[in-house]
Write a protein that holds these residues in place. Sequence first.
Motif, PDB file in Angstrom:
ATOM      1  N   VAL A  90     -34.441 113.865  24.632  1.00  0.00           N
ATOM      2  CA  VAL A  90     -35.731 113.078  24.585  1.00  0.00           C
ATOM      3  C   VAL A  90     -36.534 113.107  26.020  1.00  0.00           C
ATOM      4  N   GLY A  91     -35.622 112.816  26.926  1.00  0.00           N
ATOM      5  CA  GLY A  91     -36.146 112.743  28.337  1.00  0.00           C
ATOM      6  C   GLY A  91     -36.628 114.152  28.753  1.00  0.00           C
ATOM      7  N   THR A  92     -35.726 115.391  28.380  1.00  0.00           N
ATOM      8  CA  THR A  92     -36.301 116.688  28.623  1.00  0.00           C
ATOM      9  C   THR A  92     -38.015 117.080  28.470  1.00  0.00           C
ATOM     10  N   ILE A  93     -38.113 116.496  27.081  1.00  0.00           N
ATOM     11  CA  ILE A  93     -39.224 116.741  26.436  1.00  0.00           C
ATOM     12  C   ILE A  93     -40.440 115.970  27.151  1.00  0.00           C
ATOM     13  N   ILE A  94     -40.333 114.497  27.227  1.00  0.00           N
ATOM     14  CA  ILE A  94     -40.894 113.625  28.022  1.00  0.00           C
ATOM     15  C   ILE A  94     -41.558 114.435  29.566  1.00  0.00           C
ATOM     16  N   GLU A  95     -40.475 114.746  29.966  1.00  0.00           N
ATOM     17  CA  GLU A  95     -40.749 115.148  31.597  1.00  0.00           C
ATOM     18  C   GLU A  95     -41.217 116.425  31.637  1.00  0.00           C
ATOM     19  N   TYR A  96     -40.869 117.285  30.489  1.00  0.00           N
ATOM     20  CA  TYR A  96     -41.516 118.687  30.269  1.00  0.00           C
ATOM     21  C   TYR A  96     -43.273 118.585  30.181  1.00  0.00           C
ATOM     22  N   THR A  97     -43.321 117.614  29.373  1.00  0.00           N
ATOM     23  CA  THR A  97     -44.779 117.318  28.852  1.00  0.00           C
ATOM     24  C   THR A  97     -45.581 116.820  30.111  1.00  0.00           C
TER      25      THR A  97
END
Length: 166
Positions: A90-97
């Motif tokens: 979840v953190g990876t998706i949030i930080e990527y976006t």
Amino acid sequence: MLKVIFLFCFVCIAISLQADIRDYTKDSLYPCVQCLCHARTGCWRRRNCAMYSISRDYWTRAGSLVVSPSDSQLSDGGYDKCMRDENCIVGTIIEYTKSWGEMDCNCDGSFNCKDLAAIHLFGRKCERPMFGSVYASRFNHCANRIGVSDMLTQEGGDLCTVPDAQ
């Protein structure tokens, strides 16, 4: 006595290192991430989302999040371990976006969950995203529960342009 002091110091250091790991499942974007992952895979498990959506390059652009401070951001082990952990995915998706900025990909005048989904799938080339009927249907099924307006199979109009991101 020395062993007790050592053990106390070790526990304090471990607790302070764990405090550095942010809980992304409490982030305001978490419900949106759930919907975009469901749309991407048809499943509610974030591990499936990671398997189909998060490449090593994607993870690197997101800041190479790790499950624990002792994990290496430079090794395959850090990436692999992250892709098995709900919070790290979840953190990876949030930080990527977030790394692309708040782009209004569908030109509706606001940055919202649909833009986040477009950035997740298309990166900086999110202008007038083509989601397809299956993705849009899955997304809408979930998004209606969290108060997000329906996604069209193609968002944005002919005049929609998104400024170049870095």
